[in-house]
Design an enzyme around this catalytic site. Structure first.
Site, PDB file in Angstrom:
ATOM      1  N   CYS A 163      36.091  48.348  31.310  1.00  0.00           N
ATOM      2  CA  CYS A 163      34.656  48.318  31.058  1.00  0.00           C
ATOM      3  C   CYS A 163      34.168  49.724  30.679  1.00  0.00           C
ATOM      4  O   CYS A 163      34.550  50.221  29.633  1.00  0.00           O
ATOM      5  CB  CYS A 163      33.927  47.741  32.268  1.00  0.00           C
ATOM      6  SG  CYS A 163      32.276  47.146  31.878  1.00  0.00           S
ATOM      7  N   HIS A 214      36.960  42.501  33.556  1.00  0.00           N
ATOM      8  CA  HIS A 214      37.323  43.153  34.817  1.00  0.00           C
ATOM      9  C   HIS A 214      38.456  42.424  35.542  1.00  0.00           C
ATOM     10  O   HIS A 214      38.190  41.561  36.376  1.00  0.00           O
ATOM     11  CB  HIS A 214      36.113  43.177  35.749  1.00  0.00           C
ATOM     12  CG  HIS A 214      35.043  44.141  35.362  1.00  0.00           C
ATOM     13  ND1 HIS A 214      35.034  45.442  35.804  1.00  0.00           N
ATOM     14  CD2 HIS A 214      33.946  43.996  34.596  1.00  0.00           C
ATOM     15  CE1 HIS A 214      33.961  46.061  35.322  1.00  0.00           C
ATOM     16  NE2 HIS A 214      33.278  45.205  34.584  1.00  0.00           N
ATOM     17  N   GLU A 264      40.097  43.587  37.946  1.00  0.00           N
ATOM     18  CA  GLU A 264      40.009  43.909  39.379  1.00  0.00           C
ATOM     19  C   GLU A 264      39.019  43.011  40.112  1.00  0.00           C
ATOM     20  O   GLU A 264      39.009  42.949  41.333  1.00  0.00           O
ATOM     21  CB  GLU A 264      39.660  45.398  39.563  1.00  0.00           C
ATOM     22  CG  GLU A 264      38.185  45.767  39.475  1.00  0.00           C
ATOM     23  CD  GLU A 264      37.632  45.861  38.049  1.00  0.00           C
ATOM     24  OE1 GLU A 264      38.242  45.292  37.135  1.00  0.00           O
ATOM     25  OE2 GLU A 264      36.572  46.493  37.874  1.00  0.00           O
TER      26      GLU A 264
END
Lengths: 222, 719
Positions: free
Chosen positions: A86, A194, A196
């Site tokens: 990002c 994302h 994560e």
């Protein structure tokens, strides 16, 4: 295996990225942007999401001129791994470590939702746990994720199999649905979605966990 | 520099009545200086002093074994076990958001986040409850776009997940939109920071952004009605900088961890004035400030401007003197201003020095303690006329009238502009009942909801007040959370009108009764009055924010049913259609009484659901729109059809309270129903989930067709 997560003022996914690295078995150190060197023995540098320097001027532009960026560049030149997610992708583009640019979403609005991505290549340490053409779901959360590059750059990325992920539906106007790209040596990945945030079943998805696991294994054997 | 002369017009422009000015003369035994007048107006306006509402707010239940700190500090603090606490509050930013939607909403979010981290808590969740005028009103689209972008534009960079909220439209908000922002944070229960100063001669430290002229007089503006001079008020709206706030968060938490902080107060409404007086008053001390030491953004600011500026992202702190260097180093690291601007003093004085001249010298304790308090006259809201005949309507058409209305359509157009996932602990993002985040590093979860049905409150303030609390309670129980405590954001019209004051009093009584019965004390809150334009008031809108705890992952109840599950209604259905969503949306009618809330049934049914969560595939609360709308929302979310047996409009769209729709696997049905019987909870098998249609009695429609309407209606009307 050891990961460093860079922290800029305005980073807000630094902790999230550290958690994902730790879950994959990495030791993690947070590195302040005013530092000029990375901790000894770092295998992977993570550049987290957020709004470094408030996204003022251009997303990632000020962070790309931070003192720590010199050490990041040396790490990459030595063949070290780097992962920018990002705002981290925006920073990598601004440093020139990855080509192209990220501009405002086509519909001019912030978008936060889980999106389906196609894994375009498995020949990288980030994606070798997936199968080519596999659909994975990661959340996106960005205002400036619209990837643009010159026709030559796009051709070069395609020819060298450097597009790592594409959006199934083009949510933000990106050229050729590009969601993530690799460096020439395939050891730097920048992506807007994302992984994560998709690395824990309690949070509704684990598709991203494989990215961190394969990276952790590769970085150690590299 | 000579200050302006104080005239009757100057006094009126400060929102002070002649009687209030007479009180000032009596307190001082002399005429105030211009700066002093500004300080009094800042402390005594409705927004800061709660002068119309205090008498009634005192009647609310605020205590319980779970409460660590109730109202009176920056935010409420509630025990969640294991030495941890959740810190939360809800606050309005209505007037500024109507004048300047982006910055008004953004700084509303910034203000509530600051309230939470001032207490030592890292914000972990945000919500916002928004009320706008009719969709067709010329201002509405621009307000919606600006407010939503402002909420995201501040919360997203700050890095707090926005996980819930409300959006409603009604003509009564045409001249006054409501922006109610909620934030919750996580802290160690023994490391909460408070505002009371202690120690004499301790340094008073200014932290954060520089002081500018923005927002001067904002709190006074927010304490008045609007008229056609509204455009002139734009400079009273503050401008937000989330990047500075994010740095202020990190620096403040680092500073607190270093053990340097004695007391701390954020600079919100009325900025330097309010924060300094509060710290001194609570600590029984005086404060002396030297304004030449205040970091300023603009040259030649006057004492008056500095004392009344509402520049954002600022904090005031009393520091341990020996820790000064360490504290300064932390703020230098984050490139934030850090300046010692004064000290605590023994005398009861609020002493403001600027350019070696005393600009204000006031008895500090009197600024807060002698603030006016009014027992405003009020009249009870007359009982609503009984509901007239409800015209016939086919059940599927009735459902379509709801899901095609922006009030009940799916609102992803709004919430997808908010980062709901940052911090990577979001268990349930917006769209499906309460928002849920995991307590970082544990298996525990916190659930959050905000609720009110303003139509009910208007028809029957007492039952409407009860209902807002009860619905919040239900939303928490429906996800398996134990409701812990609440925060109230009370939005009303002009309290000087006895009928408006009557709405306020009725709603407070209802809220108090419900919070007591459901054991969900009010731990923080905010009152916003004078939400009127040219004499037209809003619907009374007491928004209730509530927090619940889920101690183990097993206790979490999903919102997604599976094909084959039975659709069971918990709670009794009479078919109450007064003030219902169906009446409003299908027939444009708002008549009849609000539904009565049986608080004993609420508690019994909610407790039963939580205790039997293991027998349940999915659950949702029933509120406005009744069984049919709740059932459809579940079906849409899970992309699975639903058949409800009844075709009776009251059964399908009635808004009786204390009810849930529960999906139960066939293997568990018998046990579940018998357990309900034992607990005295009415449970009715109302249909089944499965297939690809929505069937209501004898009628049906493809789920995909209805979902298409439900998912596109909002953007079609507002994008």
């Amino acid at each position: 295996m050891k990961a460093a997560v860079l922290v800029f003022p305005g980073s807000n996914c630094d902790r999230d990225l550290a958690v994902a690295f730790r879950q994959a078995g990495c030791a993690v150190e947070m590195v302040w942007h005013k530092d000029t060197s990375l901790p000894d023995g770092v295998d992977i540098v993570g550049i987290p999401g957020g709004f470094s320097f408030g996204d003022y001027l251009r997303c990632g532009a000020i962070a790309a001129r931070s003192p720590i960026i010199g050490a990041l560049k040396s790490h990459v030149e030595r063949g070290g791994h780097a992962l920018g997610i990002c705002n981290g992708f925006q920073v990598l583009v601004e440093t020139g470590l990855l080509p192209g640019a990220l501009i405002r979403n086509a519909r001019l609005k912030f978008i936060c939702r889980p999106v389906a991505l196609t894994v375009e290549t498995t020949s990288s340490d980030f994606t070798n746990a997936y199968t080519k053409g596999q659909t994975v779901t990661y959340p996106v959360a960005h205002h400036d994720g619209n990837y643009i590059a010159s026709p030559d750059t796009l051709a070069a990325l395609n020819d060298a199999d450097r597009v790592a992920f594409r959006y199934r539906d083009n949510i933000n106007g990106s050229a050729e649905n590009i969601a993530g790209i690799l460096s020439e040596n395939r050891r730097v990945l920048g992506l807007m979605p994302h992984p994560e945030r998709a690395a824990d079943s309690a949070l509704g998805g684990e598709d991203g966990a494989d990215l961190f696991r394969s990276l952790a294994i590769a970085a150690v054997t590299a | 520099m000579t200050e302006p002369t104080i005239t009757e017009d100057v006094i009126a422009a400060h929102g002070l009545t002649p009687q209030e000015y007479a009180n000032i003369l009596r307190i001082l035994n002399r005429a105030p200086s211009f700066t002093e007048l500004g300080i009094f107006s800042a402390m005594w306006n409705e927004h800061c002093s709660y002068k119309s509402s205090k008498k009634w707010l005192r009647t609310l239940p605020t205590e319980g074994p779970q409460v660590i700190c109730g109202p009176g500090e920056n935010a409420g603090v509630v025990d969640i076990g294991d030495g941890q606490a959740v810190v939360f509050k809800m606050e309005s930013h209505n007037h500024p958001s109507y004048i300047e939607p982006y910055q008004g909403a953004a700084t509303g979010v910034g203000g509530i986040l600051r309230d939470v981290f001032t207490m030592g808590a890292r914000p972990i969740a945000a919500m916002n409850a928004l009320s706008f005028g009719e969709v067709t009103h010329p201002k509405t689209k621009r307000l919606v776009a600006g407010v939503v972008e402002g909420v995201g534009g501040y919360g997203n960079p700050f890095g707090v997940p926005t996980i819930g909220g409300e959006v409603r439209f009604h003509a009564a908000y045409n001249g006054n939109c409501l922006v109610n922002a909620f934030a919750a944070g996580l802290a160690d229960a023994d490391k909460i920071f408070y505002s009371a100063a202690s120690g004499i001669g301790m340094p008073v430290v200014y932290l954060g952004a520089k002081t500018g002229r923005d927002g001067v007089g904002g709190a006074t503006m927010a304490s008045a009605e609007f008229d056609d001079t509204i455009e002139e008020k734009r400079p009273t709206v503050q401008v937000g900088d989330p990047f500075t706030e994010k740095r202020l968060l990190e620096a403040t938490l680092e500073l607190m961890a270093s053990g340097s902080v004695i007391s701390i107060q954020d600079m919100g409404a009325a900025g330097l004035t309010c924060s300094a007086v509060e710290m001194g008053d609570k600590g029984g001390l005086g404060i002396k400030l030297n304004l030449n030491l205040v970091p300023v953004r603009e040259k030649a600011m006057t004492a008056y401007e500095m004392m009344l500026s509402e520049s954002q992202e600022r904090m005031l702190m009393v520091l341990k003197p020996e820790k000064e260097a360490e504290a300064k180093a932390i703020f230098d690291k984050w490139d934030l201003d850090f300046a010692i601007v004064g000290e605590t003093i023994a005398e009861d004085r609020f002493l403001i020095v600027h350019n070696d001249t005393i600009m204000a010298d006031l008895p500090l304790s009197k600024l807060a303690s002698t603030a006016p308090e009014y027992d405003r006259p009020w009249v009870e809201t007359p009982a609503a006329a009984p509901l007239g005949d409800v015209p016939k309507i086919a059940a599927i058409d009735a459902l379509k009238s709801l899901i095609s209305s922006p009030n009940y359509a799916r609102k992803h157009w709004v919430w997808e502009q908010y980062d709901s996932q940052v911090m990577a602990d979001t268990v349930q993002a917006p769209g499906l009942g309460a928002g849920i985040v995991r307590v970082h590093g544990t298996d525990k979860m916190l659930a959050f909801t905000s609720d009110v049905t303003p139509r009910y409150v208007k028809a029957n303030p007492f039952e409407g007040g009860k209902q807002a609390v009860a619905e919040a309670y239900r939303n928490l129980c429906a996800v398996g959370a134990r409701p812990l405590a609440t925060t109230d954001n009370l939005n009303f019209g002009n309290p000087e009108k006895p009928e408006i004051m009557g709405q306020f009093v009725g709603a407070i009584k209802g809220i108090g009764e419900a919070c007591l019965a459901l054991d969900t004390p009010i731990v923080s809150g905010n009152v916003s009055l004078y939400n009127e334009t040219d004499g037209q008031g809003i619907l009374p809108t007491p928004t209730i924010g509530a927090v619940g705890l889920i101690t183990t992952p097993d206790a979490l109840i999903s919102g997604l049913p599976s094909a084959g599950d039975f659709a069971v209604v918990l709670g009794a259905t009479q078919g109450h259609l007064g003030q219902s969503a169906l009446l409003a949306e299908a027939f444009g009618r708002e008549d009849g009484d609000a539904p009565v809330v049986d608080l004993v049934a609420e508690r019994r049914n909610g407790t039963f659901l939580r205790e039997n969560g293991a027998l349940v595939s999915a659950a949702t609360d029933l509120s406005d729109g009744g069984l049919a709308l709740a059932g459809f929302e579940m079906a849409d979310a899970a992309n699975v059809g639903l058949r409800l047996v009844s075709e009776e409009i009251g059964q399908l769209f009635g808004e009786d309270q204390a009810r849930y729709l529960v999906a139960v696997h066939p293997d568990n049905l018998e046990t579940f129903l018998s357990q309900a019987k034992v607990a005295g909870v009415p449970a009715t098998n109302a249909g089944t989930f499965g297939g690809d249609k929505i069937t209501l009695g004898a009628e049906s429609a493809p789920l995909s067709t209805l979902s298409q309407i439900y998912r596109s209606a909002f953007a079609e009307k507002l994008a």
